[in-house]
Write an enzyme that holds these catalytic residues in place. Structure first.
Site, PDB file in Angstrom:
ATOM      1  N   CYS A 214       0.866  -1.184   0.000  1.00  0.00           N
ATOM      2  CA  CYS A 214       0.000   0.000   0.000  1.00  0.00           C
ATOM      3  C   CYS A 214       0.903   1.234   0.000  1.00  0.00           C
ATOM      4  CB  CYS A 214      -0.899  -0.024   1.232  1.00  0.00           C
ATOM      5  SG  CYS A 214      -1.975   1.412   1.382  1.00  0.00           S
TER       6      CYS A 214
ATOM      7  N   CYS B  90      -4.546   5.926  -4.826  1.00  0.00           N
ATOM      8  CA  CYS B  90      -3.927   4.612  -4.592  1.00  0.00           C
ATOM      9  C   CYS B  90      -2.450   4.752  -4.942  1.00  0.00           C
ATOM     10  CB  CYS B  90      -4.595   3.557  -5.467  1.00  0.00           C
ATOM     11  SG  CYS B  90      -3.823   1.928  -5.379  1.00  0.00           S
TER      12      CYS B  90
HETATM   13  N1  LIG Z   1      -6.276  -2.324  -2.679  1.00  0.00           N
HETATM   14  C1  LIG Z   1      -4.881  -2.658  -2.930  1.00  0.00           C
HETATM   15  C2  LIG Z   1      -4.039  -2.420  -1.687  1.00  0.00           C
HETATM   16  C3  LIG Z   1      -4.049  -1.006  -1.245  1.00  0.00           C
HETATM   17  C4  LIG Z   1      -3.425  -0.100  -2.248  1.00  0.00           C
HETATM   18  C5  LIG Z   1      -3.256   1.262  -1.607  1.00  0.00           C
HETATM   19  N2  LIG Z   1      -4.450   2.051  -1.591  1.00  0.00           N
HETATM   20  C6  LIG Z   1      -2.069   2.024  -2.143  1.00  0.00           C
HETATM   21  O1  LIG Z   1      -1.977   3.209  -1.804  1.00  0.00           O
HETATM   22  O2  LIG Z   1      -1.222   1.431  -2.836  1.00  0.00           O
HETATM   23  C7  LIG Z   1      -4.763  -4.138  -3.295  1.00  0.00           C
HETATM   24  O3  LIG Z   1      -5.625  -4.930  -2.864  1.00  0.00           O
HETATM   25  O4  LIG Z   1      -3.764  -4.465  -3.947  1.00  0.00           O
END
Ligand SMILES: N[C@@H](CCC[C@H](N)C(=O)O)C(=O)O
Length: 292
Positions: free
Chosen positions: A94, A233
């Site tokens: 993340c 993200c």
């Molecule tokens: N939802 C993603 C993990 C989280 C990603 C995050 N928000 C970031 O900032 O990279 C997954 O399930 O791969």
């Protein structure tokens, strides 16, 4: 252990409005079940967040059975970001979360300096804290070498969008749409679950929709695996930068990625990508588990 834990201190933070519940848990006392994570992340009945960041030393998580093994490059003494999506699922990495996690460590003097390593299921992530006070920080994270592993497409808002599969420690399909404007991007339905090739993404994927590279910048929206549409993200911005550079005939460069929650800068070089951006810690309190 949660059966013996009735209350847990938490902090609330975000990186470009990708928001997280931070759970300092040095004794690994919490049984962080999917149900507890989802309850904490519930925006009505809980605290509300896109994900949870449990903070503990890697060796203690290993000894407690939370980790089966230490990921590549992670030492027992490293602070480990035990990340969970809001649906309770575990993800490898993340990017926004690492910045907020590093902010928490630095602002609470839990690390000796401004440069240190954060452990993750995607391996060791070196960070540099450019500035940190209890509320605000600016952090750079070395994200490793993004790996492009195919070309595919995603179904978004009734459109079939061509994209590239990018491994940033977690899976992404980044769709740079020729001619897409910031306004047209904003009008897309990104909340509905996109369709994608489950053969290429057997464990699901994050889906980014990206405008073409113009003057060193792109605009991006994202539907995240395990959290739905989010305002940002971090790993997704890395995938978007890689895809936008490739669409422009380049392999390296610095890209400002504008997301609904703000802007980060991704610098892609042959030896890896660096994600730089803000972190905010907006609140702290005590979660009363019996009420969740
Ligand atoms: N939802 C993603 C993990 C989280 C990603 C995050 N928000 C970031 O900032 O990279 C997954 O399930 O791969």
């Amino acid at each position: 252990m949660t059966g013996q834990v009735t209350a847990v201190d938490f902090l609330k933070g975000h990186g470009t409005e990708n928001d997280f519940v931070i759970l300092p848990d040095p004794g690994v006392d919490l049984d962080l079940t999917p149900e507890l994570v989802a309850a904490l992340c519930d925006r009505r009945a809980g605290i509300g967040a896109d994900g949870v960041l449990r903070a503990a030393r890697a060796g203690d998580l290993l000894d407690a059975g939370v980790l089966d093994a230490l990921p590549a490059g992670v030492r027992r003494e490293d602070w480990f970001m035990d990340y969970r999506n809001s649906d309770g699922s575990i993800a490898e990495m993340c990017g926004n979360g690492v910045r907020v996690f590093a902010h928490f460590l630095a602002a609470n003097a839990l690390v000796p300096g401004d440069e240190f390593t954060v452990g993750s299921r995607a391996g060791a992530k070196p960070v540099r804290v450019h500035h940190a006070d209890p509320e605000t920080a600016e952090v750079s994270v070395s994200m490793g070498v993004p790996r492009v592993f195919g070309e595919s497409s995603a179904g978004v808002d009734g459109r079939d969008l061509a994209g590239i599969a990018v491994d940033v420690g977690n899976p992404h399909i980044a769709c740079v749409v020729p001619g897409l404007t910031e306004e047209a991007l904003a009008a897309l339905d990104v909340a509905s679950v996109p369709t994608f090739d489950h053969g290429l993404f057997p464990h699901g994927t994050n889906v980014e929709i990206v405008t073409p590279l113009v003057d060193g910048g792109v605009h991006m929206r994202v539907h995240e695996r395990g959290s739905g549409e989010t305002r940002s993200c971090g790993t997704g911005t890395v995938a978007a930068a890689v895809a936008a550079l490739r669409a422009a005939g380049r392999e390296t460069g610095a890209v400002d990625v504008h997301v609904p929650g703000g802007t980060v800068t991704v610098t892609v070089e042959a030896d890896g990508a660096v994600l730089r951006g803000p972190s905010r810690i907006v609140a702290s309190g005590t979660a009363r588990l019996a009420a969740l």
